[in-house]
Design a protein around this motif. Structure first.
Motif, PDB file in Angstrom:
ATOM      1  N   ASP A 138      -6.298   7.163  12.728  1.00 31.49           N
ATOM      2  CA  ASP A 138      -6.235   8.384  11.947  1.00 31.49           C
ATOM      3  C   ASP A 138      -4.796   8.590  11.508  1.00 31.49           C
ATOM      4  N   GLU A 139      -4.562   8.736  10.213  1.00 35.60           N
ATOM      5  CA  GLU A 139      -3.195   8.921   9.718  1.00 35.60           C
ATOM      6  C   GLU A 139      -2.560  10.202  10.259  1.00 35.60           C
ATOM      7  N   ALA A 140      -3.283  11.306  10.136  1.00 34.51           N
ATOM      8  CA  ALA A 140      -2.712  12.593  10.537  1.00 34.51           C
ATOM      9  C   ALA A 140      -2.454  12.650  12.032  1.00 34.51           C
ATOM     10  N   GLY A 141      -3.202  11.884  12.804  1.00 30.95           N
ATOM     11  CA  GLY A 141      -3.048  11.900  14.257  1.00 30.95           C
ATOM     12  C   GLY A 141      -2.020  10.923  14.780  1.00 30.95           C
ATOM     13  N   SER A 142      -1.248  10.297  13.888  1.00 27.29           N
ATOM     14  CA  SER A 142      -0.310   9.258  14.309  1.00 27.29           C
ATOM     15  C   SER A 142       1.155   9.629  14.110  1.00 27.29           C
ATOM     16  N   SER A 150       8.132   8.300   8.623  1.00 23.30           N
ATOM     17  CA  SER A 150       7.080   7.345   8.942  1.00 23.30           C
ATOM     18  C   SER A 150       7.378   5.913   8.530  1.00 23.30           C
ATOM     19  N   ASN A 151       8.129   5.686   7.448  1.00 22.12           N
ATOM     20  CA  ASN A 151       8.315   4.304   6.999  1.00 22.12           C
ATOM     21  C   ASN A 151       9.685   3.742   7.344  1.00 22.12           C
ATOM     22  N   ASN A 152      10.462   4.462   8.156  1.00 25.36           N
ATOM     23  CA  ASN A 152      11.769   3.908   8.503  1.00 25.36           C
ATOM     24  C   ASN A 152      12.312   4.388   9.846  1.00 25.36           C
ATOM     25  N   SER A 153      11.517   5.034  10.666  1.00 20.26           N
ATOM     26  CA  SER A 153      11.996   5.511  11.959  1.00 20.26           C
ATOM     27  C   SER A 153      10.896   5.364  12.997  1.00 20.26           C
ATOM     28  N   GLN A 189      15.999  -0.076   1.207  1.00 17.70           N
ATOM     29  CA  GLN A 189      15.458  -0.877   0.105  1.00 17.70           C
ATOM     30  C   GLN A 189      14.702   0.048  -0.840  1.00 17.70           C
ATOM     31  N   GLY A 190      14.897  -0.156  -2.127  1.00 17.31           N
ATOM     32  CA  GLY A 190      14.047   0.519  -3.089  1.00 17.31           C
ATOM     33  C   GLY A 190      12.636  -0.015  -2.930  1.00 17.31           C
ATOM     34  N   ALA A 191      11.674   0.873  -2.755  1.00 14.62           N
ATOM     35  CA  ALA A 191      10.309   0.425  -2.437  1.00 14.62           C
ATOM     36  C   ALA A 191       9.276   1.116  -3.316  1.00 14.62           C
ATOM     37  N   PRO A 192       9.370   0.960  -4.641  1.00 16.50           N
ATOM     38  CA  PRO A 192       8.366   1.578  -5.507  1.00 16.50           C
ATOM     39  C   PRO A 192       6.985   0.998  -5.240  1.00 16.50           C
ATOM     40  N   GLN A 193       5.992   1.834  -5.360  1.00 21.28           N
ATOM     41  CA  GLN A 193       4.605   1.386  -5.238  1.00 21.28           C
ATOM     42  C   GLN A 193       3.884   1.677  -6.544  1.00 21.28           C
ATOM     43  N   THR A 194       3.149   0.689  -7.031  1.00 23.46           N
ATOM     44  CA  THR A 194       2.428   0.817  -8.302  1.00 23.46           C
ATOM     45  C   THR A 194       0.936   0.652  -8.046  1.00 23.46           C
ATOM     46  N   THR A 239      -1.615   9.080   2.824  1.00 21.58           N
ATOM     47  CA  THR A 239      -0.406   8.615   2.147  1.00 21.58           C
ATOM     48  C   THR A 239      -0.619   8.545   0.642  1.00 21.58           C
ATOM     49  N   TRP A 240      -1.794   8.083   0.235  1.00 16.70           N
ATOM     50  CA  TRP A 240      -2.117   7.999  -1.190  1.00 16.70           C
ATOM     51  C   TRP A 240      -2.077   9.381  -1.831  1.00 16.70           C
ATOM     52  N   SER A 241      -2.622  10.373  -1.153  1.00 15.03           N
ATOM     53  CA  SER A 241      -2.608  11.736  -1.706  1.00 15.03           C
ATOM     54  C   SER A 241      -1.182  12.279  -1.784  1.00 15.03           C
ATOM     55  N   GLU A 242      -0.334  11.907  -0.801  1.00 17.14           N
ATOM     56  CA  GLU A 242       1.063  12.356  -0.824  1.00 17.14           C
ATOM     57  C   GLU A 242       1.809  11.777  -2.030  1.00 17.14           C
ATOM     58  N   HIS A 243       1.468  10.547  -2.423  1.00 25.15           N
ATOM     59  CA  HIS A 243       2.088   9.970  -3.619  1.00 25.15           C
ATOM     60  C   HIS A 243       1.837  10.855  -4.840  1.00 25.15           C
ATOM     61  N   PHE A 244       0.598  11.282  -5.009  1.00 24.19           N
ATOM     62  CA  PHE A 244       0.258  12.096  -6.186  1.00 24.19           C
ATOM     63  C   PHE A 244       0.779  13.527  -6.048  1.00 24.19           C
TER      64      PHE A 244
END
Length: 555
Positions: free
Chosen positions: A90-94, A115-118, A338-343, A390-395
């Protein structure tokens, strides 16, 4: 005595690191017996080494020193995780896996931390990394000499290659033959490719981009007592089946079996220095609300690129009024992301990008400097497969809210997603300093200031264009790019001497002879590769050289 095997076979790995065979073989994922019977030292014992942090660098070095007979304890600020009890699909539970203590961010392009660097707890950020483990390229070790940017390492790729091979076997790494950088094979064959990977392969073929499957630190088949990957897609939430590698399962069990102590929930606040000898004597730390001090003949810092500079800067004394090992104002500087764009690309058919490890298919075709381009160095591309939160956070980050966001999320299974890692350059003013605010331990909070340069921005733009072109070539009806960052390295970098680095090529401090740093903060450059494999390999090399240089400690 049986000779130590060094190839990638299971026998070779077991001869030097038996962690995979020390895990339970039944339904439980945690080695409770090893933890209960773990050797426990007293604060008054003078250890051969105390290691601050049990992540990629700290746990690897601890395991190596324990194997060599050193009396060693690793102190970690977070808990000793139990995958069965502590991790959920579960994302929210992690979010408890991340370091969420207060930090201050600043600069022209501030970097969100979390979440993506610590990471937090035994295993560090590899507990929740995606599992992608490429090597750095030979060119990464000489970017200043070759390209006029960044810095040269005090040793070359060839010095690290044997350690890459050892760690790839111990994780183990699965993937196709790798044609870029130093071409090489991996111990395990590649995993099957899911929908997101198939789209990347299809679009890349049409766009003239070369791809390969892997490399991922995820066992392909059973490995020791570790299970096969079940392709559940929750690699970033802690792998409950122990298929994905993290030091918690790949190096800590063997360290415990050879007499090391892993001491969780210990926040190290200061390193003590003997003013007369100039040597480190141990560490001050807080545990269960009590102030304690652990004596040690060697102190090894492995807190990563924010916490390592913060600890050094806070460890002031008459000898080091501006922070430990900071005679030349290098501690905290040259910190890189690092620049980490997601498309993302929307497709008529369902993709279900979550049904596989996030990094399936990759390309390093754009990794090296292209003399025809207006920028130096390059970028890599991989599938990334964000889960729904995470996908919803992008938008949401692009100001999509309410009804439109709900409609967007109903379409989630039709999207594929690629991510780039752009090599942002090491700049002296991208740094960690101490803020005026203090945390619950009474330590000044880290302040991380970051600003991009023109080269960084040009790389991000080029990576975006390439990824959008690949997805359009695969048949995407719509593409959308989200700008973001990933990973942290630098802040206490290696150098040829004390005017260019905090530590030497063996990760030893120039200023304090018995203090080492073995986390990602020592990396002078970062390439366009995820750093975990290189951090572990550098730590393994440092351990080898420490043991050989100091000899077997007296007990």
């Amino acid at each position: 005595m049986r000779p130590l095997l060094t190839d990638g076979s299971a026998d070779s790995v077991r001869a030097r690191n038996s962690s995979a065979w020390l895990l339970p073989s039944g339904q439980q994922r945690t080695d409770h017996r090893l933890r209960e019977q773990m050797r426990r030292f007293e604060d008054t014992d003078e250890l051969d080494a105390v290691v601050i942090g049990a992540g990629a660098g700290g746990a690897t070095l601890t395991q190596r020193l324990a194997r060599a007979g050193w009396r060693v304890a690793a102190l970690d600020a977070g808990p000793f995780w139990d995958p069965d009890q502590d991790w959920v699909s579960d994302e929210a539970g992690s979010h408890h896996l991340y370091w969420t203590e207060p930090r201050v961010i600043a600069g022209d392009d501030p970097v969100p931390l979390g979440s993506n660097n610590s990471g937090r707890g035994v295993g560090g950020s590899m507990v929740h990394f995606a599992g992608y483990t490429p090597r750095f390229h030979p060119s990464d070790f000489s970017t200043f000499s070759d390209d006029g940017v960044g810095a040269d390492w005090p040793f070359g790729y060839d010095d690290l290659r044997p350690y890459y091979e050892l760690i790839e076997g111990e994780l183990p790494v699965a993937g196709e033959h790798w044609p870029w950088g130093d071409p090489h094979d991996y111990p395990h064959s590649p995993h099957p490719v899911g929908g997101n990977g198939e789209i990347f392969q299809r679009g890349a073929l049409a766009a003239g981009v070369e791809t390969r499957v892997g490399p991922v630190a995820i066992a392909n088949g059973r490995f020791g007592h570790r299970s096969h990957c079940i392709y559940r897609g929750f690699c970033l939430q802690g792998c409950k089946v122990n298929a994905k590698a993290s030091p918690l399962i790949t190096h800590v069990p063997d360290a415990l079996a050879h007499g090391a102590e892993i001491r969780p929930d210990c926040m190290v606040t200061r390193i003590e220095i003997d003013e007369r000898t100039g040597r480190a004597t141990g560490v001050h730390y807080r545990r269960e609300g009590l102030e304690r001090f652990q004596r040690a003949a060697h102190v090894v810092v492995a807190g990563y690129s924010i916490e390592t500079p913060r600890l050094l800067l806070h460890s002031t004394s008459r000898r080091f009024p501006d922070g430990l090992c900071n005679d030349h104002d290098l501690v905290g500087r040259y910190l890189m992301v690092q620049g980490a764009p997601q498309t993302g690309g929307r497709f008529p058919d369902e993709v279900r990008m979550y049904k596989a490890p996030p990094p399936e298919v990759s390309s390093e075709q754009f990794y090296e400097t292209d003399p025809t381009k207006p920028y130096r160095r390059g970028f890599s591309i991989q599938t990334v497969s964000p889960l729904p939160v995470t996908w919803s956070e992008h938008f949401a980050g692009q100001k999509m809210w309410g009804g439109p966001l709900r409609e967007q999320m109903r379409d989630y299974v039709h999207w594929a997603c690629l991510g780039a890692l752009c090599e942002f350059l090491a700049l002296p003013d991208n740094r960690v300093t101490l803020a005026d605010e203090v945390d619950r331990h009474g330590m000044p909070v880290a302040k991380f200031s970051y600003s991009q340069c023109d080269n960084d921005r040009a790389l991000m733009q080029e990576a975006q264009q390439v990824m959008e072109g690949i997805l359009q070539a695969a048949g995407a009806e719509e593409v959308k790019t989200f700008k973001r960052y990933a990973h942290l390295v630098g802040g206490a970098r290696m150098g040829a001497d004390e005017t260019t680095g905090v530590v030497d090529g063996d990760c030893r401090s120039f200023a304090v002879p018995n203090l080492l740093i073995t986390d990602g903060s020592v990396l002078p450059t970062q390439g366009s590769a995820n750093p975990a494999l290189t951090i572990m390999s550098v730590a393994a090399r440092a351990a080898d050289r420490l043991v050989r240089g100091e000899g077997r400690p007296t007990t």
